[in-house]
Design an enzyme around this catalytic site. Structure first.
Site, short mmCIF file in Angstrom:
data_model
loop_
_atom_site.label_atom_id
_atom_site.label_comp_id
_atom_site.label_asym_id
_atom_site.label_seq_id
_atom_site.Cartn_x
_atom_site.Cartn_y
_atom_site.Cartn_z
CG HIS A 86 -1.63 5.15 -0.41
ND1 HIS A 86 -2.50 5.80 0.44
CD2 HIS A 86 -2.32 4.08 -0.88
CE1 HIS A 86 -3.65 5.15 0.49
NE2 HIS A 86 -3.56 4.10 -0.30
NE ARG A 124 -4.04 1.86 2.31
CZ ARG A 124 -4.27 2.68 3.34
NH1 ARG A 124 -3.55 2.56 4.45
NH2 ARG A 124 -5.21 3.60 3.29
CG ASN A 127 -2.05 8.44 2.98
OD1 ASN A 127 -2.49 7.44 2.42
ND2 ASN A 127 -1.33 9.35 2.36
CG HIS A 139 -8.19 -3.51 -1.95
ND1 HIS A 139 -9.16 -2.58 -2.27
CD2 HIS A 139 -7.11 -2.80 -1.47
CE1 HIS A 139 -8.70 -1.36 -2.00
NE2 HIS A 139 -7.47 -1.46 -1.53
#
Length: 329
Positions: free
Chosen positions: A65, A61, A95, A194
């Protein structure tokens, strides 16, 4: 080894046609300047993941990001430092309180600075660590292209604008990907990340209890039994920071169960389920393809990860090689 573990053998033919290539990045960028970079990173991630089953998803992740906010420049790692013009992306809504895994990146950076100081960028560490994390969780391997340099700024407002949100429509999701030259296949393949990890109840609370602003109503696309399960895990007045599995069938493994869940209306986040529930959308057939063939998903995921890793990179004399991933030099 099976196809899922030999994606790297397929990639040269893809790169040859220029689909993913960026002449400034190469898989052997550190072959002479820091030849053990991948082995060092792998050892530290393996050790950390033994103490935290969620670590691999956390690291994956971080890379996503990072790249989605002004490119893959390590900006997501910077702590807020107003004196240096660094607002900090960590405090962005998407975040704050949920982004994690920074410590293992710090450990990798420290180890690399000890053996090859000033050589390996934090942006490249994220790319390397992400591939290692996916492979450790049972997913595909790929040749990570390297040579990025680190940015010197982090803009919170840009993170808020760029990063996907749980309630995003398919149109908004597509737009957030296309601005980085990532197409519909990339959107569906990368959403497949995911298949491991957790999500905070706060992200899905409205979907379960206040859908479209109607108190007590839930998203009708959720399979009824699964809805009751999620409501028990995330009660209306419960702890919004509590976490639920993104993939209830195999929460810590990187596989294609995520897509099978979508077919059964068991996607946890609204922006996941919408990939399958949007009748007539091109995403539906992609979900079906990836649900039918894990190898097909792995091939496309590896391809999309390399493509995402090329987003607005800094190379050559641009940016810097940070000594500490949390602050500019």
């Amino acid at each position: 080894m099976g196809l899922s573990k030999t994606i790297s053998l397929i990639l040269p033919s893809i790169l040859m046609f220029g689909v993913l290539s960026n002449a400034q990045l190469t898989s052997d960028f550190y072959s002479t300047t820091c030849p053990n970079v991948t082995a060092i990173a792998r050892g530290l991630i393996e050790r950390a993941s033994r103490n935290d089953v969620r670590l691999t998803a956390k690291v994956m992740r971080l890379h996503f990001h990072d790249c989605f906010v002004n490119g893959c420049d390590g900006s997501v790692l910077l702590d807020a430092a107003p004196a240096d013009g660094v607002e900090g992306e960590k405090e962005a809504f998407q975040n704050a309180g949920s982004l994690d895994g920074f410590e293992v990146i710090d450990d990798i950076k420290t180890a690399l600075e000890n053996v090859c100081p000033g050589v390996v960028s934090c942006a490249d560490i994220l790319a390397i660590a992400s591939e290692i994390s996916v492979a450790l969780a049972g997913g595909p391997s790929w040749d990570v292209l390297l040579g990025r340099r680190d940015g010197r700024t982090a803009i919170r407002a840009d993170a808020v604008a760029a990063l996907p949100l749980g309630p995003d429509s398919l149109e908004i999701l597509t737009s957030k990907f296309s601005v980085h030259n990532l197409d519909t296949t990339d959107l569906v393949a990368l959403s497949g990340a995911h298949t491991f990890g957790r999500v905070q109840c706060g992200v899905i609370n409205n979907r379960l209890h206040n859908f479209s602003g109607n108190n007590g109503q839930s998203d009708p696309s959720i399979e009824p039994d699964f809805l009751q399960t999620l409501r028990r895990q995330c009660p209306q007045s419960g702890d919004l920071t509590a976490r639920v599995n993104l993939d209830p069938t195999s929460p810590d493994s990187f596989d294609n169960d995520y897509f099978k869940n979508l077919q059964n209306n068991r996607g946890v986040i609204e922006s996941d389920q919408i990939l399958f529930s949007s009748t007539g959308a091109p995403t539906v057939s992609l979900v079906n393809r990836f649900a039918e063939s894990q190898n097909e998903f792995y091939r496309n995921f590896a391809r999309s990860m390399i493509k995402m890793g090329n987003v607005r990179i800094l190379t050559g004399s641009e940016g810097e090689i940070r000594r500490d991933c949390r602050r500019v030099n």
